[in-house]
Write a protein that holds these residues in place. Sequence first.
Motif, PDB file in Angstrom:
ATOM      1  N   VAL A  28       0.955  -1.594   0.104  1.00  0.00           N
ATOM      2  CA  VAL A  28      -0.037   0.199  -0.261  1.00  0.00           C
ATOM      3  C   VAL A  28       0.561   0.841   0.035  1.00  0.00           C
ATOM      4  CG1 VAL A  28      -1.638   1.076   1.264  1.00  0.00           C
ATOM      5  CG2 VAL A  28      -1.892  -0.920   1.479  1.00  0.00           C
ATOM      6  N   PHE A  29       0.931   1.744  -0.972  1.00  0.00           N
ATOM      7  CA  PHE A  29       1.735   3.327  -0.700  1.00  0.00           C
ATOM      8  C   PHE A  29       0.437   4.698   0.091  1.00  0.00           C
ATOM      9  CE2 PHE A  29       2.385   6.971  -3.880  1.00  0.00           C
ATOM     10  CZ  PHE A  29       3.467   7.549  -3.848  1.00  0.00           C
ATOM     11  N   LYS A  30       1.164   4.883   0.196  1.00  0.00           N
ATOM     12  CA  LYS A  30       0.375   5.667   1.618  1.00  0.00           C
ATOM     13  C   LYS A  30       1.336   7.206   1.377  1.00  0.00           C
ATOM     14  CE  LYS A  30       2.007   3.155   5.268  1.00  0.00           C
ATOM     15  NZ  LYS A  30       2.163   3.345   6.681  1.00  0.00           N
ATOM     16  N   VAL A  31       0.326   8.069   1.014  1.00  0.00           N
ATOM     17  CA  VAL A  31       0.045   9.699   0.356  1.00  0.00           C
ATOM     18  C   VAL A  31       0.056  10.591   1.369  1.00  0.00           C
ATOM     19  CG1 VAL A  31      -0.653  11.314  -1.597  1.00  0.00           C
ATOM     20  CG2 VAL A  31      -0.496   8.893  -1.790  1.00  0.00           C
ATOM     21  N   THR A  32       0.250  11.287   1.814  1.00  0.00           N
ATOM     22  CA  THR A  32       0.007  12.178   3.110  1.00  0.00           C
ATOM     23  C   THR A  32      -0.420  13.819   2.160  1.00  0.00           C
ATOM     24  OG1 THR A  32       0.778  11.293   4.653  1.00  0.00           O
ATOM     25  CG2 THR A  32       0.211  13.808   5.025  1.00  0.00           C
ATOM     26  N   LEU A  33      -1.611  13.779   2.171  1.00  0.00           N
ATOM     27  CA  LEU A  33      -1.888  15.424   1.514  1.00  0.00           C
ATOM     28  C   LEU A  33      -2.285  16.485   2.683  1.00  0.00           C
ATOM     29  CD1 LEU A  33      -4.699  14.095  -0.855  1.00  0.00           C
ATOM     30  CD2 LEU A  33      -2.384  14.415  -1.312  1.00  0.00           C
ATOM     31  N   GLY A  63      -7.709  13.536  -3.478  1.00  0.00           N
ATOM     32  CA  GLY A  63      -8.038  12.251  -2.093  1.00  0.00           C
ATOM     33  C   GLY A  63      -8.970  11.449  -2.666  1.00  0.00           C
ATOM     34  N   LYS A  64      -9.913  12.503  -3.250  1.00  0.00           N
ATOM     35  CA  LYS A  64     -11.175  11.423  -4.071  1.00  0.00           C
ATOM     36  C   LYS A  64      -9.710  10.200  -5.429  1.00  0.00           C
ATOM     37  CE  LYS A  64     -15.702  10.104  -4.468  1.00  0.00           C
ATOM     38  NZ  LYS A  64     -15.282   8.815  -5.213  1.00  0.00           N
ATOM     39  N   ILE A  65      -9.579  11.049  -6.114  1.00  0.00           N
ATOM     40  CA  ILE A  65      -9.424  10.176  -6.832  1.00  0.00           C
ATOM     41  C   ILE A  65      -7.980   8.972  -6.601  1.00  0.00           C
ATOM     42  CG2 ILE A  65      -7.650  10.502  -9.238  1.00  0.00           C
ATOM     43  CD1 ILE A  65      -9.307  13.222  -9.518  1.00  0.00           C
ATOM     44  N   LEU A  66      -7.183   9.552  -5.397  1.00  0.00           N
ATOM     45  CA  LEU A  66      -6.310   8.604  -5.335  1.00  0.00           C
ATOM     46  C   LEU A  66      -7.162   7.392  -4.328  1.00  0.00           C
ATOM     47  CD1 LEU A  66      -3.241  10.911  -3.543  1.00  0.00           C
ATOM     48  CD2 LEU A  66      -3.943   9.344  -6.197  1.00  0.00           C
ATOM     49  N   GLU A  67      -8.399   7.892  -3.854  1.00  0.00           N
ATOM     50  CA  GLU A  67      -9.306   6.894  -2.955  1.00  0.00           C
ATOM     51  C   GLU A  67      -9.123   5.377  -3.698  1.00  0.00           C
ATOM     52  OE1 GLU A  67     -10.950   8.802  -0.019  1.00  0.00           O
ATOM     53  OE2 GLU A  67      -9.383   9.489   1.133  1.00  0.00           O
ATOM     54  N   ASP A  68      -9.680   5.930  -5.010  1.00  0.00           N
ATOM     55  CA  ASP A  68     -10.454   4.991  -6.281  1.00  0.00           C
ATOM     56  C   ASP A  68      -9.278   4.468  -7.238  1.00  0.00           C
ATOM     57  OD1 ASP A  68     -13.304   6.024  -5.522  1.00  0.00           O
ATOM     58  OD2 ASP A  68     -13.113   7.483  -6.470  1.00  0.00           O
ATOM     59  N   ASN A  71      -4.711   0.225  -4.226  1.00  0.00           N
ATOM     60  CA  ASN A  71      -3.200   0.139  -3.298  1.00  0.00           C
ATOM     61  C   ASN A  71      -2.790   1.266  -3.076  1.00  0.00           C
ATOM     62  OD1 ASN A  71      -3.666  -2.774  -3.256  1.00  0.00           O
ATOM     63  ND2 ASN A  71      -1.839  -2.646  -4.794  1.00  0.00           N
ATOM     64  N   ILE A  72      -3.716   2.803  -3.062  1.00  0.00           N
ATOM     65  CA  ILE A  72      -3.271   3.433  -1.764  1.00  0.00           C
ATOM     66  C   ILE A  72      -3.686   4.009  -0.959  1.00  0.00           C
ATOM     67  CG2 ILE A  72      -3.077   6.210  -2.800  1.00  0.00           C
ATOM     68  CD1 ILE A  72      -2.612   6.216  -6.222  1.00  0.00           C
ATOM     69  N   ASN A  73      -3.015   4.418   0.603  1.00  0.00           N
ATOM     70  CA  ASN A  73      -3.952   5.242   1.480  1.00  0.00           C
ATOM     71  C   ASN A  73      -3.939   6.720   1.623  1.00  0.00           C
ATOM     72  OD1 ASN A  73      -4.965   5.134   3.880  1.00  0.00           O
ATOM     73  ND2 ASN A  73      -3.138   3.583   5.177  1.00  0.00           N
ATOM     74  N   VAL A  74      -4.726   7.465   1.078  1.00  0.00           N
ATOM     75  CA  VAL A  74      -4.575   8.577   1.828  1.00  0.00           C
ATOM     76  C   VAL A  74      -4.879   9.337   2.977  1.00  0.00           C
ATOM     77  CG1 VAL A  74      -5.412  10.895   0.977  1.00  0.00           C
ATOM     78  CG2 VAL A  74      -5.749   8.531  -0.493  1.00  0.00           C
ATOM     79  N   ILE A  75      -3.797   9.641   3.437  1.00  0.00           N
ATOM     80  CA  ILE A  75      -4.170  10.747   4.753  1.00  0.00           C
ATOM     81  C   ILE A  75      -4.350  12.104   4.740  1.00  0.00           C
ATOM     82  CG2 ILE A  75      -2.505  10.765   7.090  1.00  0.00           C
ATOM     83  CD1 ILE A  75      -1.504   7.800   5.272  1.00  0.00           C
ATOM     84  N   ASN A  99       4.372   7.651   1.977  1.00  0.00           N
ATOM     85  CA  ASN A  99       5.976   6.847   1.065  1.00  0.00           C
ATOM     86  C   ASN A  99       5.991   8.530   0.171  1.00  0.00           C
ATOM     87  OD1 ASN A  99       3.923   4.388   1.387  1.00  0.00           O
ATOM     88  ND2 ASN A  99       6.679   3.893   0.817  1.00  0.00           N
ATOM     89  N   ILE A 100       4.772   9.473   0.356  1.00  0.00           N
ATOM     90  CA  ILE A 100       5.268  10.662  -0.102  1.00  0.00           C
ATOM     91  C   ILE A 100       4.031  11.684   0.952  1.00  0.00           C
ATOM     92  CG2 ILE A 100       5.997  10.647  -2.735  1.00  0.00           C
ATOM     93  CD1 ILE A 100       2.812  11.079  -3.349  1.00  0.00           C
ATOM     94  N   PHE A 101       4.849  12.770   0.787  1.00  0.00           N
ATOM     95  CA  PHE A 101       4.164  14.207   1.886  1.00  0.00           C
ATOM     96  C   PHE A 101       3.911  15.563   0.607  1.00  0.00           C
ATOM     97  CE2 PHE A 101       4.043  18.351   3.716  1.00  0.00           C
ATOM     98  CZ  PHE A 101       3.106  18.286   4.488  1.00  0.00           C
TER      99      PHE A 101
END
Length: 372
Positions: A28-33, A63-68, A71-75, A99-101
């Motif tokens: 799971v790729f974790k993205v903090t927005l 966030g909505k696009i990424l959540e759809d 394997n992406i988890n949006v924070i 994984n990215i900010f």
Amino acid sequence: MNIFNKTRLIFSFFLTIISFCAYSQANVFKVTLDAGHGDHDFGAVYSGRIEKNIALAIVLKVGKILEDSPNINVIYTRKTDVFIDLVERANIANRANSNIFVSIHCNANKNTAADGTETYVMGLSKVASNLEAAKKENSVITLEKDYKRKYEGYDPNSPESMMAMTLMQEEYLDNSIALATKIEDNFDRLGKKLRQGGVKQAPFMVLHKAYMPRVLVETGFVSNPTEGNILNSEEGQNDIAKAIAEAIISYKREYFGSGVPEIADARPVKDTAKPKTVATPPANKNTPKGTVFKVQLIASIKKTPLEPKNFKGLTNVTMLYENNIYKYFYQETSDYQAAQKYLQEAKSKGYGASFLIAYKDGEKISIQDATK
Ligand SMILES: [Zn+2]
């Protein structure tokens, strides 16, 4: 089936589940927005165009696009109109082991003709306009209680003063530039709507405190009537969000996943913000034949003498100057096992972001190719 076999069956069943969970977690790729500003911190405000609201609207759409996507988890640092310290924004990403900010803002200038997007990576800059943007975004710390103690005496009017706080600021620089480049390239695809200002480097406090590849996107100027109205419109926000989200998905595809740990995935970064720069080639005189592995310790805009005392006691450090950036490597070996040991050693010395790179006959190749 006797009780022993039954127990064994149940045990192996749970083992499968546990390993499956561990596997999917690792994939799971974790993205903090991070939507800039919030509550009493409005950011830039021009003719009813309010930065904190625009930044939040874009973040929620990204966030909505990424959540759809799989394997992406949006924070999110914030999903509502609240005030959050700069250091806390970074820490939300740090605690999540993101994984990215990606921090999202809008630019502003007294000169209302100023326009264009800019995507920043962390680092020192001598360019006045880059420092201006950082100064403006960093100044929100003065709204925080006790900011002088919390930010170690940092003066937001002098972004350069941040550089004295820690040496070697440019960890994760390669990956940050890669992500920033993808975002700016996607803005370019929006056509004439937004002018692509390009990838830039400046000392932003919120980036400084986040320990992962990180970028700050100035999505355009709210002070510019035409651009400001695009930023303030549903359609404009949708376009911008799509551009950012697709860049993130593309980055994930390239730098994460395929079962290979991210740390081992150090493909060469494509053209950076300064393609004009002529890269100084590596010392090719005695280019080793075959595949060699090195540990990349850090990338920096500063040139540091190759003495062990400058590298936490590590010896056999070499340097490569490429795209205006100095890269520092530890050791060199054709043995992958040995290379991994060197990597562990570098990490234990405090180079948490170090990773392996590989060359074949002097050409940089991916670790996957090198270990084939
Ligand atoms: Zn801002």
